[in-house]
Design an enzyme around this catalytic site. Structure first.
Site, mmCIF file in Angstrom:
data_model
loop_
_atom_site.group_PDB
_atom_site.id
_atom_site.type_symbol
_atom_site.label_atom_id
_atom_site.label_comp_id
_atom_site.label_asym_id
_atom_site.label_seq_id
_atom_site.Cartn_x
_atom_site.Cartn_y
_atom_site.Cartn_z
ATOM 1 N N TYR A 142 45.286 39.628 33.677
ATOM 2 C CA TYR A 142 44.648 38.912 34.580
ATOM 3 C C TYR A 142 44.314 39.730 35.753
ATOM 4 C CZ TYR A 142 43.931 35.481 38.351
ATOM 5 O OH TYR A 142 43.543 34.333 39.465
ATOM 6 N N ASP A 237 45.870 47.932 37.187
ATOM 7 C CA ASP A 237 45.928 46.949 38.187
ATOM 8 C C ASP A 237 47.652 46.840 38.292
ATOM 9 O OD1 ASP A 237 46.063 44.474 39.397
ATOM 10 O OD2 ASP A 237 44.679 43.596 38.171
ATOM 11 N N LYS A 265 50.431 41.282 46.322
ATOM 12 C CA LYS A 265 51.786 40.813 46.172
ATOM 13 C C LYS A 265 52.882 41.542 46.977
ATOM 14 C CE LYS A 265 50.634 37.992 42.204
ATOM 15 N NZ LYS A 265 49.451 38.214 41.132
#
Ligand SMILES: *Cc1c(COP(=O)(O)O)cnc(C)c1O
Length: 425
Positions: A142, A237, A265
């Site tokens: 994702y 990523d 995050k």
């Protein structure tokens, strides 16, 4: 009726599904989510007064637990001096310097506000810098909720993607190619066919959005070599794996250097902040130096930057030793149950998953074979026992360094009891 249920009724009238991000609605496991009142350290308390040990940690964003004093103090201090200027500040340089010091591939970095924006901009940069349109991603990985990445694999093994949601034009999705994670042969085949049109390969070097799945030996090295031979850029990523799997993130842990990398995050310490960076010669293509446009009103927001700096300063060797000690305690505490119930377990640094499948999955189609009903029972029993897990087999579970040994023992006994409930029927 619980207070959470009443709030959900109220929310449903004004917010689609009652939530501001779909997975929060518990659709995969059934039932209603507790509304959170507050968090402290490794625990959260819902509006009905139930206390949970938090293994969601804001989907991995919190490494130091809730309202950690130094992060809180830094954010409050910054907010009291003005929450946003839309003009450069010294603290942005400090955070950039800290990131460049710790992230192996970073020579330059730009800050933005979410992981979605970081990958969207990194992909545009890769396309702009190479003059190519196609991007390759992996099923089960994702990269945020933007059009070119919100796609599904078409039929067949190595294919052009189809839109992963209504609203995404097929003409956008067709520029994305999809391969199975950990399947280098398929990637090599795609590169053989489309290599001269390929702008980048984007991958979670440790997959976290189909449960925690590490790269098989040689996979990341192979991607590096295929990018080198085709001229495509390699983007790691690390929005989830960044600072979670180790002090130098996945790229340091596995010793493979991407051209660009995205973070989110943890780098914002629970505030809206993300970053993308990499080779200076590529980053110099960004406006105002180069022609690739990228911008953001709240980019480098002072409150988020202060929280990010305070967080990174806490992430020293001692903290990662503590995290690993907690992880080892968990490994041992679950090992008997994993064998007994015929399930599998993986942990990479501060993230882990119990898969309801006897053999450890290495790719998305294998995760899809998990017994999702059993997962649902396990999730419900854990929640009732005071352990707050992500409400899906396809989400990684997160540890925070704020957890005490006693809390870890409660997690271990809670999860062991939940596994017994899951297998009772
Ligand atoms: C969470 C995540 C994103 C998206 O980040 P947001 O801040 O939710 O937009 C992108 N990539 C990975 C690997 C993620 O885990």
């Amino acid at each position: 009726m619980s207070r959470s249920s009443r709030l959900m009724d109220r929310a449903l009238a004004v917010i689609p599904g009652g939530v501001n991000s779909p997975v929060r609605a518990f659709a995969a496991v059934g039932g209603e989510p507790p509304f959170i009142d507050f968090g402290e350290g490794a625990e959260i308390v819902d509006v009905d007064g139930h206390r949970y040990i938090d293994l969601v940690c804001s989907w991995g964003a919190l490494m130091l637990g809730h309202a950690e004093p130094s992060v809180l103090g830094a954010a409050m201090g910054a907010a009291s001096r003005g929450s946003s200027f839309g003009a450069p500040t010294e603290a942005e340089i400090e955070l950039a310097e800290l990131l460049i010091e710790r992230v192996p591939c970073f020579e330059q970095v730009r800050l933005c506000s979410s992981g979605t924006l970081a990958t969207m901009h990194a992909i545009r940069l890769a396309r702009g810098a190479t003059g190519r349109d196609k991007v390759l991603k992996f099923s089960g990985c994702y990269h945020g909720a933007h059009d070119s990445m919100l796609v599904s694999a078409g039929s067949g093994v190595a294919t052009f993607a189809t839109p992963g949601s209504p609203g995404i034009p097929a003409s956008v999705a067709e520029h994305t190619l999809v391969a199975p994670f950990n399947d280098l042969e398929t990637v090599a085949e795609i590169v053989r066919q489309h290599g001269d049109q390929l702008a980048c390969i984007i991958v979670e070097p440790v997959a976290g959005n189909m449960g925690a799945i590490g790269p098989v030996p040689g996979f990341l090295e192979g991607l590096r070599a295929l990018c080198d031979s085709s001229g495509a850029l390699l983007i790691f990523d690390e929005v989830m794996s960044g600072f979670r799997v180790g002090p130098q993130s996945a790229q340091g842990l596995y010793g493979v250097m991407p051209d660009l990398s995205t973070f989110g995050k943890i780098v914002g310490g629970g505030y809206p902040l993300a970053a993308f960076g990499g080779r200076a010669d590529i980053m110099q293509n960004l406006a105002p130096v180069g022609a690739v446009y990228q911008a953001g009103t709240l980019s480098g927001n002072p409150v988020a930057v202060a929280a990010g700096i305070a967080t990174l300063k806490k992430l020293d060797d001692a903290l990662y030793e503590r995290l690993e000690a907690l992880g080892k305690q968990l490994d041992e505490g679950l090992s008997t149950a994993v064998q007994y119930h015929g399930i599998s377990y993986s942990r990479i640094g501060g993230m882990f998953t119990l898969f309801f499948r006897d053999e450890l999955p290495h790719r998305f189609d294998e995760v899809q074979e998990c017994d999702l009903d059993a997962f649902g029972r396990y999730f419900g029993a854990a929640l009732a026992g005071g352990v707050y897990l992500p409400p899906s087999q396809f989400e990684a579970v997160f540890l925070s360094a704020a957890m005490t040994d006693k809390q870890m023992l409660e997690v271990i006994s809670g999860l062991n009891a939940a596994l017994v409930s899951a297998h009772a029927n």
